[in-house]
Design an enzyme around this catalytic site. Sequence first.
Site, PDB file in Angstrom:
ATOM      1  N   GLU A 157       0.847  -1.124  -0.049  1.00 54.97           N
ATOM      2  CA  GLU A 157      -0.062  -0.149   0.043  1.00 54.97           C
ATOM      3  C   GLU A 157       0.979   1.439  -0.055  1.00 54.97           C
ATOM      4  O   GLU A 157       2.012   1.395   0.562  1.00 54.97           O
ATOM      5  CB  GLU A 157      -0.761  -0.012   1.242  1.00 54.97           C
ATOM      6  N   ASN A 197      -7.446   5.994  -1.421  1.00 59.66           N
ATOM      7  CA  ASN A 197      -6.369   5.189  -1.134  1.00 59.66           C
ATOM      8  C   ASN A 197      -6.261   3.757  -2.069  1.00 59.66           C
ATOM      9  O   ASN A 197      -7.378   3.092  -1.926  1.00 59.66           O
ATOM     10  CB  ASN A 197      -6.446   4.581   0.221  1.00 59.66           C
ATOM     11  N   LYS A 251      -9.529   1.591  -1.565  1.00 60.98           N
ATOM     12  CA  LYS A 251      -9.589   0.988  -0.182  1.00 60.98           C
ATOM     13  C   LYS A 251     -11.012   1.422   0.495  1.00 60.98           C
ATOM     14  O   LYS A 251     -11.353   2.577   0.464  1.00 60.98           O
ATOM     15  CB  LYS A 251      -8.645   1.879   0.687  1.00 60.98           C
ATOM     16  N   GLU A 294      -5.585   8.643   8.332  1.00 59.03           N
ATOM     17  CA  GLU A 294      -6.026   8.220   7.071  1.00 59.03           C
ATOM     18  C   GLU A 294      -7.442   8.944   6.708  1.00 59.03           C
ATOM     19  O   GLU A 294      -7.697   9.189   5.515  1.00 59.03           O
ATOM     20  CB  GLU A 294      -6.072   6.791   6.981  1.00 59.03           C
ATOM     21  N   ASN A 312       0.502  -1.257   5.041  1.00 59.31           N
ATOM     22  CA  ASN A 312       1.217  -0.625   5.922  1.00 59.31           C
ATOM     23  C   ASN A 312       0.604  -0.788   7.604  1.00 59.31           C
ATOM     24  O   ASN A 312      -0.297  -0.102   7.700  1.00 59.31           O
ATOM     25  CB  ASN A 312       1.373   0.835   5.616  1.00 59.31           C
TER      26      ASN A 312
HETATM   27  N1  ING Z   1      -2.967   0.378   8.718  1.00 62.94           N
HETATM   28  C1  ING Z   1      -3.449  -0.064   9.796  1.00 62.94           C
HETATM   29  C2  ING Z   1      -3.643  -1.625   9.729  1.00 62.94           C
HETATM   30  O1  ING Z   1      -4.831  -1.987   9.733  1.00 62.94           O
HETATM   31  C3  ING Z   1      -4.509   0.609  11.884  1.00 62.94           C
HETATM   32  C4  ING Z   1      -4.218   0.872  10.561  1.00 62.94           C
HETATM   33  C5  ING Z   1      -3.815  -0.329  12.710  1.00 62.94           C
HETATM   34  C6  ING Z   1      -5.697   0.792  12.318  1.00 62.94           C
HETATM   35  C7  ING Z   1      -4.075  -0.618  13.997  1.00 62.94           C
HETATM   36  C8  ING Z   1      -5.944   0.770  13.519  1.00 62.94           C
HETATM   37  C9  ING Z   1      -5.152  -0.060  14.338  1.00 62.94           C
HETATM   38  O2  ING Z   1      -3.178  -2.484   9.702  1.00 62.94           O
HETATM   39  C10 ING Z   1      -3.526   0.799   7.482  1.00 62.94           C
HETATM   40  N2  ING Z   1      -2.834   1.324   6.457  1.00 62.94           N
HETATM   41  O3  ING Z   1      -4.975   0.430   7.182  1.00 62.94           O
END
Ligand code: ING
Length: 287
Positions: A26, A89, A106, A124, A175
């Site tokens: 990503e 995204n 996304k 995001e 990511n």
């Molecule tokens: N990254 C994270 C994921 O789901 C995230 C975002 C991480 C949100 C942890 C909440 C908690 O792995 C992306 N880029 O969506």
Amino acid sequence: MEAVDRLIHLLEQAAARGAELAVFPEMALTTFFPRWNLNDDAEIAGYYESQFPGPQTQLLCDAARKLKTGFALGYSESVEEGGRVRRFNTMALVGQDGELIGRYRKMHIPGSESPEEGTTVHLERRYFEPGNLGFPVFAYRGVRVGLALCNDRRWPETWRMLCLNGAQVVLVGYNTPVLLDEAPALAHLRMFHNHLPMQAGAYQNTVWIAASAKAGLEEGQALLGGSCIIAPSGEIASLASSVGDEVITHRADLDLIATCQRVNFDFARYRRPSEYALISERAGPLE
Ligand code: ING
């Protein structure tokens, strides 16, 4: 662009190993900028691609055509739609001829619009709208390929919808920060919670998954890695072993899909979609 050079080098390694299709992470062209609370519009705008292929990504498409290895690439998309600029995204799928096959935007955009007390900054939702293209499935050399991005992989809807739309292979870019301030009790489960939903998604929907992570330190933030290729049996067929630039490959046996369907998931025979909603209605609301 340094990132594009690295991606081309990785694509060459994949092709040398016989890969016919590759997946990159990503937001593979830039840093994962949602980790920063940015307010300078010009700086923010610099992270988006307003066309695909653009001058830089065309070089990657040219490499695909030369190597006869298509790829999926995550990037930040800015597009004029309905008379305004919209930001998504996005992941593009490019064929062996170097031409764009299609794109996915996304669906599940995690985090918040501004920093929230006690949580890792993950903005995001400031920088992207949720996708508006559903869960499309594309034909890649006769194979039905779906795409997903990062947080999407944690949701059963992603896998189910891609499966119901006919996917045989799903390519994922992600990511994921190693550290999350909001949930220290879950810290030791970060890699488990990465692989768990993808292995379950592959198994329950009889799809092959190839998932490509950013890994190691990016602008001081440790990213999880754990890139993998997962069979429709749920088994991890190949797993990255480093947090550096690394290519993993696997020759996916598409007949395994039918085998796994025969063992348990013959949808036409056993699944009862028309009954599921009725059953919950009969049960009545929970008081
Ligand atoms: N990254 C994270 C994921 O789901 C995230 C975002 C991480 C949100 C942890 C909440 C908690 O792995 C992306 N880029 O969506």
